[in-house]
Design an enzyme around this catalytic site. Structure first.
Site, PDB file in Angstrom:
ATOM      1  N   LYS A  91      12.439  -6.447   3.127  1.00  0.00           N
ATOM      2  CA  LYS A  91      12.653  -7.808   2.608  1.00  0.00           C
ATOM      3  C   LYS A  91      13.817  -8.535   3.289  1.00  0.00           C
ATOM      4  O   LYS A  91      13.793  -9.747   3.451  1.00  0.00           O
ATOM      5  CB  LYS A  91      12.867  -7.766   1.094  1.00  0.00           C
ATOM      6  CG  LYS A  91      11.578  -7.501   0.330  1.00  0.00           C
ATOM      7  CD  LYS A  91      11.720  -7.867  -1.145  1.00  0.00           C
ATOM      8  CE  LYS A  91      10.370  -7.796  -1.850  1.00  0.00           C
ATOM      9  NZ  LYS A  91       9.869  -6.397  -1.954  1.00  0.00           N
ATOM     10  N   GLU A 113      13.194 -16.648  -7.648  1.00  0.00           N
ATOM     11  CA  GLU A 113      12.794 -15.988  -8.878  1.00  0.00           C
ATOM     12  C   GLU A 113      12.599 -14.522  -8.561  1.00  0.00           C
ATOM     13  O   GLU A 113      12.393 -14.153  -7.401  1.00  0.00           O
ATOM     14  CB  GLU A 113      11.501 -16.588  -9.437  1.00  0.00           C
ATOM     15  CG  GLU A 113      10.223 -16.031  -8.848  1.00  0.00           C
ATOM     16  CD  GLU A 113       9.993 -16.417  -7.401  1.00  0.00           C
ATOM     17  OE1 GLU A 113      10.514 -17.457  -6.956  1.00  0.00           O
ATOM     18  OE2 GLU A 113       9.301 -15.632  -6.707  1.00  0.00           O
ATOM     19  N   SER A 380       7.612   0.649   4.122  1.00  0.00           N
ATOM     20  CA  SER A 380       8.271  -0.628   3.815  1.00  0.00           C
ATOM     21  C   SER A 380       9.600  -0.469   3.103  1.00  0.00           C
ATOM     22  O   SER A 380      10.456  -1.343   3.172  1.00  0.00           O
ATOM     23  CB  SER A 380       7.332  -1.502   2.990  1.00  0.00           C
ATOM     24  OG  SER A 380       6.900  -0.816   1.826  1.00  0.00           O
TER      25      SER A 380
END
Ligand SMILES: *Cc1c(COP(=O)(O)O)cnc(C)c1O
Length: 407
Positions: A91, A113, A380
């Site tokens: 991310k 959010e 990931s």
């Protein structure tokens, strides 16, 4: 390799677009303009590369999983180690890029959010790094479930706002964040964590995550002298998968496989696999394959992996599926848990439960391939965040499956 398709006005075939209230349209146009201006800018690229190398720790290794390869007795398996990035997942590749863009657009404040909290943590991290004010909206229900991540976000200097409207969940948090953006867009940037949302976000996230496949391509050429036969990644909104696919899209010799979460089983309704099961619809400002009810509202979804628990999917994946440029499969909670334990025990690598979905599919796929073939799978994220809850979730999943079977 050049892409076999063009993104036109934010559309990937019939998917994508901009389905937002009119006041947001010019805000999105401003972001698209800034993105077009800076993405090829040498100074912007140099700064991004600097943070990737010195802050994130890139390039992340491409590790030959020798034990796993021997066990499965088929294709050679390589793990792209995005779990070794600072903050433990892919991310950060995207949040750093978006924060740099936000700064150049004159934003002093970042909002986002978060549901499970992972995107909130990645956003708060870059807000601290770039000295920007940061507000994270979180459904009040989620703030109780994820109190450790609330603390982590606050530790990083950001402000968590529990949203008490509607169902006090992720959807309520998105709505509140969008209202904030409409009111404060002159100095506020909205950070999106996956390859979803209205144009230009899917393109922006694709761009910043493509570093994964640029590195992997170079690394596999260096180690094997050729490109892989298959590339595999898990799919929530689809950002790590699109980043892992990017350099390989359109090469007929390379099979691209996205792995969706089948939860308790595709037939049970308790899953989060919109490509595998559903029809086109609109969610959060864009068109995609969507799990929806009869009225077209996003339906209930579920996965043991909170990072994959989303009823929609990125528009580009929806398009890749329709064109056959990528294949999508689904792996259930139990297969993912087996892979989570397997990789930990056999390679000494504890994967994120999200990434374990991709590993589980590779465990099925590798034995059907020849030993001279190669699979690259994206890891990931790391599983530290999951260790504490995995035992508990395993029991919950077993209980819920039993309940469903008894119905
Ligand atoms: C958030 C997350 C995902 C899912 O998001 P995508 O946008 O589909 O990549 C997958 N793995 C990890 C470790 C995550 O944190």
């Amino acid at each position: 390799m050049s892409k076999p398709y063009e993104v036109k006005d934010g559309y990937y075939g019939g998917f994508g677009g901009v389905f937002v209230p009119p006041p947001l349209v010019p805000v999105l146009e401003k972001i698209a303009e800034a993105f077009n201006r800076y993405k090829e800018d040498p100074e912007f690229i140099a700064e991004y590369d600097y943070y990737m190398k010195q802050y994130v720790g890139k390039p992340s290794p491409l590790y030959f999983a020798k034990n796993m390869t021997e066990d499965l007795g088929g294709a050679k398996i390589y793990l792209k180690r995005e779990d070794l990035n600072h903050t433990g997942a892919h991310k950060i590749n995207n949040t750093i890029g978006q924060a740099m863009l936000a700064k150049r657009m004159g934003a002093k404040r970042i909002i986002a959010e978060t549901g499970a909290g992972q995107h909130g943590v990645a956003t708060a991290t870059v807000a601290a790094l770039f000295g920007m004010e940061c507000t994270i909206y979180m459904g009040e229900v989620d703030t109780h479930k994820q109190n450790l991540n609330v603390f982590r976000i606050e530790l990083l200097g950001a402000n968590v706002v529990p949203v008490k409207d509607g169902d006090r969940d992720l959807k309520a948090a998105v709505d509140t964040a969008l209202m904030d953006l409409v009111a404060n867009h002159d100095h506020t940037f909205y950070m999106l964590g996956s390859a979803v949302g209205p144009h230009p976000y899917p393109a922006l996230v694709h761009h910043f995550q493509s570093i994964i496949s640029r590195e992997a391509r170079e690394q596999i050429l260096e180690q094997e002298g050729r490109l892989p036969d298959a590339v595999v990644a898990c799919v929530g909104g689809g950002s790590n998968a699109i980043g892992m696919f990017s350099e390989f899209i359109g090469d007929p010799a390379i099979k691209l496989v996205g792995v969706e979460p089948a939860g308790l089983g595709l037939g049970t309704g308790e899953h989060a696999a919109p490509i595998s099961t559903a029809s086109p619809g609109v969610i959060h400002g864009f068109k995609c394959y969507l799990m929806q009810d009869a009225e077209g509202n996003p339906a209930h979804c579920y996965s043991i992996a909170s990072g994959l628990d989303y009823p929609g999917v990125g528009p580009e994946h929806s398009y890749l599926r329709d064109t056959g440029l990528a294949d999508y499969v689904a792996i259930d909670d139990f297969e993912a848990l087996d892979a989570f334990r397997y990789l930990s025990r056999r390679e000494g690598i504890v994967p994120a439960i999200e990434s374990a979905h991709a590993i589980a599919h590779v465990m099925k796929m590798a034995p059907t391939m020849r030993p001279d073939q190669i699979i690259v799978v994206n890891l990931s994220g790391r599983g530290d965040k999951d260790v504490g809850t995995i035992l508990e979730s395993e029991q919950i999943a077993l209980d819920r499956r039993k309940q469903l079977q008894n119905k």
